[in-house]
Design an enzyme around this catalytic site. Sequence first.
Site, PDB file in Angstrom:
ATOM      1  N   LYS A   7       0.736  -1.180   0.064  1.00 28.69           N
ATOM      2  CA  LYS A   7       0.101  -0.051  -0.162  1.00 28.69           C
ATOM      3  C   LYS A   7       0.860   1.326  -0.019  1.00 28.69           C
ATOM      4  O   LYS A   7       1.648   1.176   0.706  1.00 28.69           O
ATOM      5  CB  LYS A   7      -0.779   0.097   1.082  1.00 28.69           C
ATOM      6  CG  LYS A   7      -1.952   1.081   1.059  1.00 28.69           C
ATOM      7  CD  LYS A   7      -3.000   0.987   2.396  1.00 28.69           C
ATOM      8  CE  LYS A   7      -4.285   1.955   2.377  1.00 28.69           C
ATOM      9  NZ  LYS A   7      -5.166   1.725   3.257  1.00 28.69           N
ATOM     10  N   GLU A  42     -19.146  -5.988  11.087  1.00 31.63           N
ATOM     11  CA  GLU A  42     -20.120  -5.090  11.795  1.00 31.63           C
ATOM     12  C   GLU A  42     -21.304  -5.931  12.801  1.00 31.63           C
ATOM     13  O   GLU A  42     -21.422  -5.867  13.775  1.00 31.63           O
ATOM     14  CB  GLU A  42     -20.935  -4.117  11.079  1.00 31.63           C
ATOM     15  CG  GLU A  42     -19.939  -3.000  10.312  1.00 31.63           C
ATOM     16  CD  GLU A  42     -19.457  -3.657   9.044  1.00 31.63           C
ATOM     17  OE1 GLU A  42     -19.001  -2.847   8.326  1.00 31.63           O
ATOM     18  OE2 GLU A  42     -19.654  -4.868   8.537  1.00 31.63           O
ATOM     19  N   ARG A  86     -25.634  -2.293   8.379  1.00 28.50           N
ATOM     20  CA  ARG A  86     -25.148  -3.570   8.085  1.00 28.50           C
ATOM     21  C   ARG A  86     -25.307  -4.541   9.060  1.00 28.50           C
ATOM     22  O   ARG A  86     -25.397  -5.910   9.014  1.00 28.50           O
ATOM     23  CB  ARG A  86     -23.641  -3.614   7.653  1.00 28.50           C
ATOM     24  CG  ARG A  86     -23.461  -2.491   6.575  1.00 28.50           C
ATOM     25  CD  ARG A  86     -21.885  -2.806   6.228  1.00 28.50           C
ATOM     26  NE  ARG A  86     -21.824  -3.592   4.945  1.00 28.50           N
ATOM     27  CZ  ARG A  86     -20.734  -4.077   4.330  1.00 28.50           C
ATOM     28  NH1 ARG A  86     -19.678  -3.691   4.766  1.00 28.50           N
ATOM     29  NH2 ARG A  86     -20.824  -4.706   3.323  1.00 28.50           N
TER      30      ARG A  86
END
Length: 638
Positions: free
Chosen positions: A288, A376, A404
């Site tokens: 990244k 979640e 969610r």
Amino acid sequence: MFDEIPIERPATPLLDAIDEPADLRELDEKQLPQLAEELRAFLLYSVGRTGGHFGAGLGVVELTIALHYVMNTPEDRLVWDVGHQTYPHKILTGRREALHSIRQLNGLSGFPKRSESEYDTFGVGHSSTSIGAALGMALASELTDAQRKSVAVIGDGAMTAGMAFEALNHAAHTGSDMLVILNDNNMSISKNVGGLANYFSKVWASKTYTALREGSKRVLTKIPQAWELARKTEEHVKGMLSPGTLFEELGFYYVGPIDGHDTDRLVHDIRNMLEIKGPKLLHIITCKGKGYTPAEEDPVGYHALNKIEPNKPEPIPSVSVKPKPKYQDVFGQWLCDMAAEDPTLIGITPAMCEGSGMVAFANRFPDQFHDVAIAEQHAVTLAGGLACEELKPVVAIYSTFLQRAYDQLVHDIALQNLDVTFAIDRAGLVGEDGPTHAGSFDISFLRCIPRLVLAAPSDENECRQLLFSAYHYPGPAAVRYPRGSGTGVEIQQQDQKMPVGEGRLVRKGKNICILNFGVLLPEAMTVAEKLNLTVCDMRWVKPLDDKLLFEQAARHDYLVTLEENALAGGAGAGVMELLATSGITKPLLPLALPDLYYDHGKRSELLTMAGLDSTGIEQSITNWLEQLQPQGPQVSRL
């Protein structure tokens, strides 16, 4: 390798000749590494000028090039997960010159968006949807005999979510022809990237091996014991040399891990794997922030970048202005202070530690902190299990992500009346991240849940005090607060319980009373000062302060509710319901977010579009009164 972001637009002769992926496919394969360098340089330059998601895009430059080089996009379906990494994809698909407008009002979205380009096959923003969407496209291709390829690109973080594995399981069940590319930029799945593993992954991706494997399968399946022995031998060899056993057991043909910055290797393996029928998974290792040293060293800090102002004047040191605290930092400080007093407090977040202001808490109280990754649903049920054992869980979660876990909130928490506190960040409009991240619905979907209480603070100090009050409420309680900084009010460090369901009268006026829910109080006060209106800071959406409400209904001819939430089912609807069931008839104007999605832009711009800035609020009230009183509004002014 870049150590600084270029100020001047870099020379990019190969990139400038590419207006769509078809142009890319005209290049010689040997030119692709140069194109990757140019694309990375342009990405650094453009995001430096505009701000936006940063590190993730730098990490997938070579992958993006390889995919569009091998695939016949947009006919073949390429589905990205989350979307933070799709700036290179946008640059290669006809949006290079528009990239300067990204995340700005009327500009490009920071995420894939179907209405923006035919190359954006699926709109994303939330995590872990790519495999399911690509599977749906693969099944559609089979049903219509379209002969399209379907590829999903998903990160190792997004792979932690349950729905990613649900889709993997279903893909294996259907045997659909699709390719999943697992972009592992955190080494969280495996560190096994040695020479032997690299060698064998080349073998497993080769045409020779796949042809031999399929031929052997046809022969040996006639001798079940021999085929089972061969299958297990292959499985055990792969298991010793790669992390692919899990995916093989799910029914995917696995190759990897490979270097995700080796363009030649990516083109070779993607091309070969697309020719293999059935579900396949290619595991790549990337960095990244690749190509920009600060981002490589701090991938979290450089996940997104603010706009860089060239030749920006230095601030005058003689004037000291205390920065206004962000709401997430108010929460983080309260959490640390509360944990220092209460060892039963447990902080939980679904991969939002930095965004929710929990870094200090995680460092100071590691035994009381749980980051459950992008899960979640699990975060909420985990809190329920902790609450069953007399602990005090606090779930820090963005409003848009709490959507969610709605079933868990209803079934696992509220139904059982468990003592869980929800700190709901990013409530209301969030600005440049757009509608996928806007917390526009939490009042509506929380207000209908029995046993749950819901607070909406108007400033930073009220946020802290209401968090304290919700924490001591013996049942499910939630506090919603926005992204960004508050008004700069002084925050009382001595916490006080604010009685549940009790608001306050802020300003006395005539004829009209504004019932404010949340951080739009300054806008309400501006209008009230101009028109001499009464303002109440209601503080609690559920339960409502019926005493205060009835008093103001008796004193005023008109009522106005104000909230940064969807109109349908919001706080205004709650006020209407209470008045109607109490037999009180009073003209009421509910001001809230209209029934539509607002695209990205500055929060102030979006509030203006929604009519929720002071000018819009005043105009709405004036127009409403003109409709009710054709002779003209009877509004007393100072």
